[in-house]
Scaffold this active site. Structure first.
Site, short mmCIF file in Angstrom:
data_model
loop_
_atom_site.label_atom_id
_atom_site.label_comp_id
_atom_site.label_asym_id
_atom_site.label_seq_id
_atom_site.Cartn_x
_atom_site.Cartn_y
_atom_site.Cartn_z
N LYS A 1 0.85 -1.19 0.00
CA LYS A 1 0.00 0.00 0.00
C LYS A 1 0.88 1.23 0.00
CE LYS A 1 -4.53 -0.10 2.10
NZ LYS A 1 -5.25 0.01 3.37
C1 E4P Z 1 -8.61 0.51 3.18
O1 E4P Z 1 -7.72 -0.09 2.65
C2 E4P Z 1 -8.49 1.18 4.49
O2 E4P Z 1 -7.78 0.32 5.35
C3 E4P Z 1 -9.82 1.43 5.16
O3 E4P Z 1 -10.89 1.05 4.36
C4 E4P Z 1 -9.95 2.78 5.79
O4 E4P Z 1 -11.22 2.85 6.38
P1 E4P Z 1 -11.61 3.93 7.50
O5 E4P Z 1 -11.91 5.20 6.80
O6 E4P Z 1 -12.82 3.35 8.14
O7 E4P Z 1 -10.45 4.03 8.43
#
Ligand code: E4P
Length: 214
Positions: A83
């Site tokens: 990521k």
């Molecule tokens: C995606 O890869 C992220 O880990 C995640 O969906 C972030 O979500 P949040 O906005 O609930 O923290």
């Protein structure tokens, strides 16, 4: 549509896996922090638990640091994709990692032009954070619609992961748009199976069964 779970919690991953519908996992530093153990130890455990892709995020925000970290994370297991935040150095890193055969999930995407840039850089996945867009009073799903249209217009192969999902409606809309993947927190995973009319109907069937002459 592929379904990923958005967690670093092995117990949650196992519950989703037992349903037989789990295609992959996404994590981030906030999710790993909740586990309370070292970052790479947790990522390694998650990657071993899952057959499909697992996203593991870099912490560096400069090009050299991101590329170095990404190479290390990718070595943990061959199902790891890295990521990378959607910033200038991040997109440079994505280009380099693609040339080395390392898959990337470009994260923290909040509009369709950012998503276009990620696809042009060679991202394997793009993660628009729809819940966080909704939180500031805009329409997260419109961003997903625009990304899907732009990627279709030009034949980009980058897969759309609808992320920051807050409720079952988000998943329905993602599926109607034709998004490739939804990454779902565990509590929402449970909600998408349940319906009160299913429970009421089942209770009535069981009650009536008891009244059938033996
Ligand atoms: C995606 O890869 C992220 O880990 C995640 O969906 C972030 O979500 P949040 O906005 O609930 O923290």
């Amino acid at each position: 549509m592929k379904l990923f779970i958005d967690t670093a919690d092995i117990a949650e991953i196992r519950r989703a896996k037992d349903l037989g519908i789990l295609d992959g996992v996404t994590t981030n530093p906030t999710l790993v922090r909740k586990i309370g153990r070292p970052y790479r130890e947790v990522l390694s455990e998650v990657a071993k638990e899952v057959d499909g892709p697992v996203s593991a995020e870099v912490i560096s925000i400069d090009y050299e640091g991101m590329v170095r970290e990404a190479r290390e994370l990718a070595k943990i297991r061959d199902n790891i994709n890295v990521k990378i935040p959607l910033i200038e150095d991040g997109l440079r890193a994505v280009r380099t990692l693609k040339s080395e055969g390392i898959s990337t999930n470009v994260t923290l995407c909040f509009n369709s032009i950012q998503a276009l840039m990620a696809a042009k850089s060679g991202a394997t996945y793009i993660s628009p954070f729809i819940g966080r867009i909704d939180d500031i009073g805009a329409e997260g799903m419109e961003v997903v619609e625009e990304i899907a249209a732009i990627y279709a217009n030009y034949g980009f192969e980058t897969e759309i992961i609808v992320a920051s999902i807050r409720n079952p409606l988000h998943i329905k809309h993602a599926a109607l748009i034709g998004a490739d993947i939804a990454t779902i927190p565990f509590d929402v995973f449970q909600k998408i199976i349940k319906h009160p009319l299913t429970d009421i109907g089942l209770a009535k069937f069981l009650e009536d069964y008891k009244k059938i002459p033996k």
